[in-house]
Design an enzyme around this catalytic site. Sequence first.
Site, PDB file in Angstrom:
ATOM      1  N   ASP A  36       0.830  -1.214   0.000  1.00 11.92           N
ATOM      2  CA  ASP A  36       0.000   0.000   0.000  1.00 11.92           C
ATOM      3  C   ASP A  36       0.862   1.261   0.000  1.00 11.92           C
ATOM      4  O   ASP A  36       0.444   2.318   0.462  1.00 11.92           O
ATOM      5  CB  ASP A  36      -0.951  -0.007   1.206  1.00 11.92           C
ATOM      6  CG  ASP A  36      -0.186  -0.086   2.518  1.00 11.92           C
ATOM      7  OD1 ASP A  36       1.054  -0.296   2.470  1.00 11.92           O
ATOM      8  OD2 ASP A  36      -0.813   0.063   3.569  1.00 11.92           O
ATOM      9  N   HIS A  88      23.015   4.969 -20.229  1.00 12.90           N
ATOM     10  CA  HIS A  88      22.002   5.094 -19.171  1.00 12.90           C
ATOM     11  C   HIS A  88      22.440   4.378 -17.892  1.00 12.90           C
ATOM     12  O   HIS A  88      21.629   3.743 -17.215  1.00 12.90           O
ATOM     13  CB  HIS A  88      20.651   4.556 -19.657  1.00 12.90           C
ATOM     14  CG  HIS A  88      20.045   5.402 -20.742  1.00 12.90           C
ATOM     15  ND1 HIS A  88      19.053   4.955 -21.583  1.00 12.90           N
ATOM     16  CD2 HIS A  88      20.298   6.680 -21.121  1.00 12.90           C
ATOM     17  CE1 HIS A  88      18.731   5.918 -22.437  1.00 12.90           C
ATOM     18  NE2 HIS A  88      19.477   6.976 -22.183  1.00 12.90           N
ATOM     19  N   ASP A  93      25.684  12.929 -14.854  1.00  9.23           N
ATOM     20  CA  ASP A  93      24.535  13.531 -15.554  1.00  9.23           C
ATOM     21  C   ASP A  93      23.428  13.579 -14.514  1.00  9.23           C
ATOM     22  O   ASP A  93      22.842  12.537 -14.168  1.00  9.23           O
ATOM     23  CB  ASP A  93      24.149  12.656 -16.756  1.00  9.23           C
ATOM     24  CG  ASP A  93      23.026  13.271 -17.597  1.00  9.23           C
ATOM     25  OD1 ASP A  93      22.346  14.203 -17.112  1.00  9.23           O
ATOM     26  OD2 ASP A  93      22.824  12.789 -18.728  1.00  9.23           O
ATOM     27  N   ASP A 136      19.050  19.820 -16.670  1.00 15.06           N
ATOM     28  CA  ASP A 136      19.651  18.585 -17.198  1.00 15.06           C
ATOM     29  C   ASP A 136      21.104  18.912 -17.515  1.00 15.06           C
ATOM     30  O   ASP A 136      21.381  19.572 -18.526  1.00 15.06           O
ATOM     31  CB  ASP A 136      18.868  18.144 -18.450  1.00 15.06           C
ATOM     32  CG  ASP A 136      19.341  16.802 -18.994  1.00 15.06           C
ATOM     33  OD1 ASP A 136      20.226  16.182 -18.387  1.00 15.06           O
ATOM     34  OD2 ASP A 136      18.811  16.394 -20.044  1.00 15.06           O
ATOM     35  N   HIS A 168      24.235   9.358 -29.919  1.00 17.26           N
ATOM     36  CA  HIS A 168      22.970  10.032 -29.597  1.00 17.26           C
ATOM     37  C   HIS A 168      22.953  11.412 -30.248  1.00 17.26           C
ATOM     38  O   HIS A 168      23.947  11.861 -30.816  1.00 17.26           O
ATOM     39  CB  HIS A 168      22.754  10.123 -28.076  1.00 17.26           C
ATOM     40  CG  HIS A 168      23.829  10.846 -27.315  1.00 17.26           C
ATOM     41  ND1 HIS A 168      23.907  12.218 -27.254  1.00 17.26           N
ATOM     42  CD2 HIS A 168      24.873  10.370 -26.573  1.00 17.26           C
ATOM     43  CE1 HIS A 168      24.936  12.565 -26.487  1.00 17.26           C
ATOM     44  NE2 HIS A 168      25.541  11.470 -26.073  1.00 17.26           N
ATOM     45  N   HIS A 226      17.711  18.015 -26.717  1.00 13.92           N
ATOM     46  CA  HIS A 226      16.256  17.797 -26.692  1.00 13.92           C
ATOM     47  C   HIS A 226      15.632  18.994 -25.998  1.00 13.92           C
ATOM     48  O   HIS A 226      16.282  19.678 -25.203  1.00 13.92           O
ATOM     49  CB  HIS A 226      15.926  16.500 -25.931  1.00 13.92           C
ATOM     50  CG  HIS A 226      16.605  16.385 -24.594  1.00 13.92           C
ATOM     51  ND1 HIS A 226      16.118  16.986 -23.461  1.00 13.92           N
ATOM     52  CD2 HIS A 226      17.772  15.782 -24.231  1.00 13.92           C
ATOM     53  CE1 HIS A 226      16.939  16.734 -22.451  1.00 13.92           C
ATOM     54  NE2 HIS A 226      17.957  16.016 -22.887  1.00 13.92           N
ATOM     55  N   HIS A 280      12.742  15.526 -21.018  1.00 10.40           N
ATOM     56  CA  HIS A 280      12.639  15.457 -22.487  1.00 10.40           C
ATOM     57  C   HIS A 280      11.292  16.090 -22.786  1.00 10.40           C
ATOM     58  O   HIS A 280      10.257  15.427 -22.788  1.00 10.40           O
ATOM     59  CB  HIS A 280      12.702  14.009 -22.982  1.00 10.40           C
ATOM     60  CG  HIS A 280      14.048  13.379 -22.722  1.00 10.40           C
ATOM     61  ND1 HIS A 280      14.293  12.045 -22.856  1.00 10.40           N
ATOM     62  CD2 HIS A 280      15.218  13.924 -22.330  1.00 10.40           C
ATOM     63  CE1 HIS A 280      15.560  11.799 -22.571  1.00 10.40           C
ATOM     64  NE2 HIS A 280      16.149  12.926 -22.240  1.00 10.40           N
ATOM     65  N   GLU A 314      24.366  18.711 -25.724  1.00  8.92           N
ATOM     66  CA  GLU A 314      25.055  17.661 -24.983  1.00  8.92           C
ATOM     67  C   GLU A 314      25.853  16.697 -25.856  1.00  8.92           C
ATOM     68  O   GLU A 314      25.547  15.505 -25.924  1.00  8.92           O
ATOM     69  CB  GLU A 314      24.058  16.884 -24.121  1.00  8.92           C
ATOM     70  CG  GLU A 314      22.807  16.391 -24.841  1.00  8.92           C
ATOM     71  CD  GLU A 314      21.914  15.568 -23.898  1.00  8.92           C
ATOM     72  OE1 GLU A 314      22.423  14.613 -23.309  1.00  8.92           O
ATOM     73  OE2 GLU A 314      20.724  15.903 -23.753  1.00  8.92           O
ATOM     74  N   TYR A 364      32.307   8.342 -26.523  1.00  3.40           N
ATOM     75  CA  TYR A 364      32.320   7.179 -25.630  1.00  3.40           C
ATOM     76  C   TYR A 364      33.152   6.089 -26.294  1.00  3.40           C
ATOM     77  O   TYR A 364      32.778   5.594 -27.359  1.00  3.40           O
ATOM     78  CB  TYR A 364      30.892   6.693 -25.380  1.00  3.40           C
ATOM     79  CG  TYR A 364      29.942   7.842 -25.054  1.00  3.40           C
ATOM     80  CD1 TYR A 364      29.809   8.320 -23.759  1.00  3.40           C
ATOM     81  CD2 TYR A 364      29.220   8.476 -26.080  1.00  3.40           C
ATOM     82  CE1 TYR A 364      28.969   9.402 -23.477  1.00  3.40           C
ATOM     83  CE2 TYR A 364      28.377   9.543 -25.806  1.00  3.40           C
ATOM     84  CZ  TYR A 364      28.252   9.999 -24.510  1.00  3.40           C
ATOM     85  OH  TYR A 364      27.427  11.061 -24.243  1.00  3.40           O
ATOM     86  N   ARG A 386      30.861  13.375 -21.694  1.00  2.00           N
ATOM     87  CA  ARG A 386      29.709  14.154 -22.197  1.00  2.00           C
ATOM     88  C   ARG A 386      29.737  15.489 -21.459  1.00  2.00           C
ATOM     89  O   ARG A 386      30.086  15.538 -20.268  1.00  2.00           O
ATOM     90  CB  ARG A 386      28.386  13.423 -21.952  1.00  2.00           C
ATOM     91  CG  ARG A 386      27.171  14.227 -22.410  1.00  2.00           C
ATOM     92  CD  ARG A 386      25.876  13.401 -22.554  1.00  2.00           C
ATOM     93  NE  ARG A 386      25.378  12.834 -21.323  1.00  2.00           N
ATOM     94  CZ  ARG A 386      25.509  11.565 -20.958  1.00  2.00           C
ATOM     95  NH1 ARG A 386      26.152  10.717 -21.747  1.00  2.00           N
ATOM     96  NH2 ARG A 386      25.027  11.118 -19.814  1.00  2.00           N
ATOM     97  N   GLU A 397      27.039  18.655 -20.977  1.00  2.00           N
ATOM     98  CA  GLU A 397      25.640  19.001 -21.254  1.00  2.00           C
ATOM     99  C   GLU A 397      25.270  20.291 -20.528  1.00  2.00           C
ATOM    100  O   GLU A 397      25.406  20.390 -19.301  1.00  2.00           O
ATOM    101  CB  GLU A 397      24.718  17.870 -20.786  1.00  2.00           C
ATOM    102  CG  GLU A 397      23.239  18.176 -20.983  1.00  2.00           C
ATOM    103  CD  GLU A 397      22.332  16.992 -20.669  1.00  2.00           C
ATOM    104  OE1 GLU A 397      22.710  16.142 -19.840  1.00  2.00           O
ATOM    105  OE2 GLU A 397      21.237  16.927 -21.252  1.00  2.00           O
TER     106      GLU A 397
HETATM  107  N1  GLY Z   1      19.635  13.158 -18.514  1.00  2.00           N
HETATM  108  C1  GLY Z   1      18.871  12.766 -19.620  1.00  2.00           C
HETATM  109  C2  GLY Z   1      19.406  13.307 -20.862  1.00  2.00           C
HETATM  110  O1  GLY Z   1      20.496  13.842 -20.879  1.00  2.00           O
HETATM  111  O2  GLY Z   1      18.769  13.307 -21.878  1.00  2.00           O
HETATM  112 MN    MN Z   2      19.743  15.658 -21.793  1.00  2.00          MN
HETATM  113 MN    MN Z   3      21.376  14.645 -19.103  1.00  5.02          MN
END
Ligand code: GLY
Ligand code: MN
Ligand code: MN
Length: 434
Positions: A36, A239, A256, A267, A346, A350, A357, A380, A384, A401, A403
């Site tokens: 619950d 991820h 991240d 982000d 990638h 976004h 997102h 970003e 890698y 990365r 960002e």
């Molecule tokens: N942290 C999610 C992205 O960078 O899209």
């Molecule tokens: Mn992002």
């Molecule tokens: Mn991110």
Amino acid sequence: MSEAAIHACRRNRLINQMQRGIAVIPTAPEVFRNSDTHYAYRFDSHFHYLTGFDEPEAVLVLIAGAEPQSILFCREKDAERETWDGFRHGPEGAKERFGLDAAFPIAQLDEKLGALMGNQPALFLPLGAHASWDDRILALRAGVQAKARSGISAPNEIHDIRMLLDEMRLIKDEAELGIMRRAAAISSAAHIRAMRATLPEKMEYEIEAELLYEFRRSGAQAPAYTSIVAGGGNACVLHYIRNDARLRDGELLLIDAACEIDGYAADITRTFPVNGRFTGAQKDVYELVWSAQAAALAAALPGAYWNQPHEAAVRVLAQGMIDLGLCRGNLEDVLENGSYKRFYMHRTGHWLGMDVHDVGAYKLENRWRALQPGMTFTVEPGCYIRPADDVPQALWNIGVRIEDDVLITAQGCEVLTEAVPGTVSAIEELMGRR
Ligand code: GLY
Ligand code: MN
Ligand code: MN
């Protein structure tokens, strides 16, 4: 403008775009974690954008046309439940506080909605957002159709209200930008705290704890997404969220992470050496990604197309990959055959807003859309490098990365997250001062 006035203004804009008909916009359901016990509650972004109301079990109904109305259905006040779970506005309190035309108990939704739908030409729903709601509201519409012989008609057009709402949310208003700046500032402070706390032999989760501490002590309600705290080769898992490995001397740490405050996300990613000093190979990859970031930011201009920052970043990364011995051939070959995607798989950003997102189309009529003042998004780029026989060994397990979050302005773009050190020298200086 008061918060209630801001939300009323957004509802009026939406009603004007609907022109005619009725919209039904439920908030998100509570979700059981187990037994619950619930997950921490998070309202539906569209519903909150239009109301500011953050209780579960609530539905907003908008009527467009000659007599526009905003009607809320919500939980009734309940002394016993409020003792267990906390304050509820109740319909009367909510009507007053959130500036609605009317409010009713959620238990009366089916009965009242059936009546409100009668003789409306069009029904607007966030189709597919909460499947059980689609079924429930379409069943109510079927109930109205069954009354045809008594002269009441049901809406014979059904539209996805998200087509209108997504576009509204894509251009942020001043109130939204104020909150997004706070999300960016808190998240930036958390990254700086994490850099200061990082040392060889600590665990990734110890650094995650520093981020979460900074978010909460600053009033953010939650992380905007599960934090990625990835030491060494873990940074090459896009991820990675286990965050349970030990940080090693001589490796990089990719973080991240960002917070959500009052419904808006930041982000941010930074990558830095666990011991505070980049090695030569790490610096080569890092500075390549930093140059790609600079190229993408330079292309983030009003009137430019959405894909231009990505293409600017890819050009720089692809040339750098050739120079580092990761890709073979000349620049045009590598761009054409896509071999750079093995190390940069990638896209460069976004939309960012209430959802990390965020909503909004990236293409209009099959063409990348033009950037406009008030749009907010991430930039970003990354690189890698997983171990492989055809990859120079000095570069194995380097994952970088960078960002940042940007706002398109009339002149160019504003980087909302520039408080977090980004150059090699600024990172080494901050970590050297600990
Ligand atoms: N942290 C999610 C992205 O960078 O899209
Ligand atoms: Mn992002
Ligand atoms: Mn991110």
